[in-house]
Design an enzyme around this catalytic site. Structure first.
Site, PDB file in Angstrom:
ATOM      1  N   PRO A 198      -1.391  -6.990  10.782  1.00 48.12           N
ATOM      2  CA  PRO A 198      -1.842  -8.304  10.307  1.00 48.12           C
ATOM      3  C   PRO A 198      -1.866  -9.364  11.413  1.00 48.12           C
ATOM      4  CG  PRO A 198       0.080  -7.501   9.069  1.00 48.12           C
ATOM      5  CD  PRO A 198      -0.046  -6.662  10.290  1.00 48.12           C
ATOM      6  N   ASP A 215       3.334   1.399  17.621  1.00 46.28           N
ATOM      7  CA  ASP A 215       3.936   0.496  16.638  1.00 46.28           C
ATOM      8  C   ASP A 215       5.304   0.112  17.172  1.00 46.28           C
ATOM      9  OD1 ASP A 215       5.393  -0.442  14.141  1.00 46.28           O
ATOM     10  OD2 ASP A 215       3.463   0.080  13.265  1.00 46.28           O
ATOM     11  N   ASP A 248      -9.721   2.667   2.348  1.00 47.61           N
ATOM     12  CA  ASP A 248      -9.672   2.157   3.726  1.00 47.61           C
ATOM     13  C   ASP A 248     -10.139   3.252   4.690  1.00 47.61           C
ATOM     14  OD1 ASP A 248      -8.719  -0.440   3.264  1.00 47.61           O
ATOM     15  OD2 ASP A 248      -6.631   0.208   3.291  1.00 47.61           O
ATOM     16  N   LYS A 298       0.813  -1.226   0.000  1.00 44.36           N
ATOM     17  CA  LYS A 298       0.000   0.000   0.000  1.00 44.36           C
ATOM     18  C   LYS A 298       0.839   1.266   0.000  1.00 44.36           C
ATOM     19  CE  LYS A 298      -4.074  -2.016   2.193  1.00 44.36           C
ATOM     20  NZ  LYS A 298      -5.066  -1.894   3.288  1.00 44.36           N
TER      21      LYS A 298
END
Length: 296
Positions: A205, A165, A117, A81
């Site tokens: 994911p 993250d 999205d 992406k």
């Protein structure tokens, strides 16, 4: 036959679209797009373009093929992406702001990147955000979908976005993209991100088969914070099962999958599809794949 209205403007038209990413064999997108076209009397072939480990040259070759082979456009998913962004001729304002593309439209030989999205998640999560009085939300993951979700939450007017993250630089970059329009900060840990939050979103994911992990330890979940997952393979991830067991409101990846697909279909074809028809197609794929829908 589907419950389409006969003689719509799309009747008899044919569209070639597809999806670039890896792994994508599990994707429900072909079923959704093809049924949406059928419901309006058109035909769509949605081609899976699975290429693992593609480098810049590989991606350029694929996009050149898309440009030349009659595609109306393609969707782009993990892990490309962000990698396709600077290979396109143009970006929509939203995709340019985010720096991630999940929809590429072909018009007159030019490739334009969009991000559905963001619009899809905003449509899917609107009621959850409203029900929680637009309180602070934790977003785990800052890849393509995580960034899109953060922008959607900003559009929905949540009071604060906490970003976590494992790649701190990526989290800091996302904060820099949104700091002028939203209260947003980098969290030091998942615990820091979810503490006091009214919502938690998995934008990683983690939990997608064959992975059976969870991005948020079960002990941090509780009934007062809603939990959403962008993963839909399986529909009920370990995270969502754990949240549901705690009594938390949950949102599977279903609505995001459907709404982002509907927005992409309209960009590809110029025709607004039926989210209901796309939902029927999505559910049929899920039932076939996971006969026990809430299997842990």
């Amino acid at each position: 036959m589907t419950s389409s209205t006969p003689h719509t403007p799309a009747t008899g038209q044919r569209f070639l679209t597809g999806l670039l990413g890896a792994p994508i064999a599990h994707s429900a997108s072909p079923a959704m797009h093809e049924r949406a076209a059928e419901a309006m009397g058109a035909r769509c072939h949605y081609q899976l373009i699975e290429i693992a480990g593609a480098d810049r040259g590989d991606l350029r070759a694929v996009l050149d093929g898309v440009r030349r082979l009659g595609f109306a456009g393609i969707n782009v998913t993990f892990p490309y992406k962000e990698a396709v962004v600077d290979l396109l001729d143009e970006l929509s304002p939203g995709a340019k702001a985010i720096g991630a593309v999940n929809t590429v439209v072909v018009r007159d030989g030019r490739l334009t990147g969009h991000n559905t999205d963001t619009t899809g998640f905003a449509r899917a999560a609107r009621q959850l955000v409203a029900n929680s009085n637009h309180g602070p939300v934790a977003v785990i993951g800052t890849g393509g979908v995580g960034k899109a979700i953060a922008f959607a939450l900003a559009d929905l007017g949540v009071s604060e976005i906490r970003i976590f993250d494992t790649d701190t630089a990526k989290a800091q970059h996302l904060v820099s993209l949104l700091h002028n329009r939203q209260s947003i900060r980098v969290a030091d840990s998942v615990d820091d991100a979810v503490r006091g939050a009214v919502g938690i979103v998995n934008g990683t994911p983690i939990g997608m088969l064959p992975n059976r992990g969870t991005p948020v330890p079960d002990a941090l979940l509780h009934a007062e914070a809603w939990v959403a997952d962008a993963v839909y393979s399986p529909l009920w991830t370990p995270l969502l099962n754990a949240a549901k067991a705690k009594g938390a409101p949950v949102m599977t990846g279903r609505d995001l999958a459907i709404y982002q697909a509907a927005d992409a279909f309209e960009l590809f074809t110029g025709f607004a599809p039926s989210p209901t028809e796309m939902g029927i197609a999505f559910d049929a794929v899920m039932v076939k794949r996971y006969p026990t829908p809430n299997a842990a």
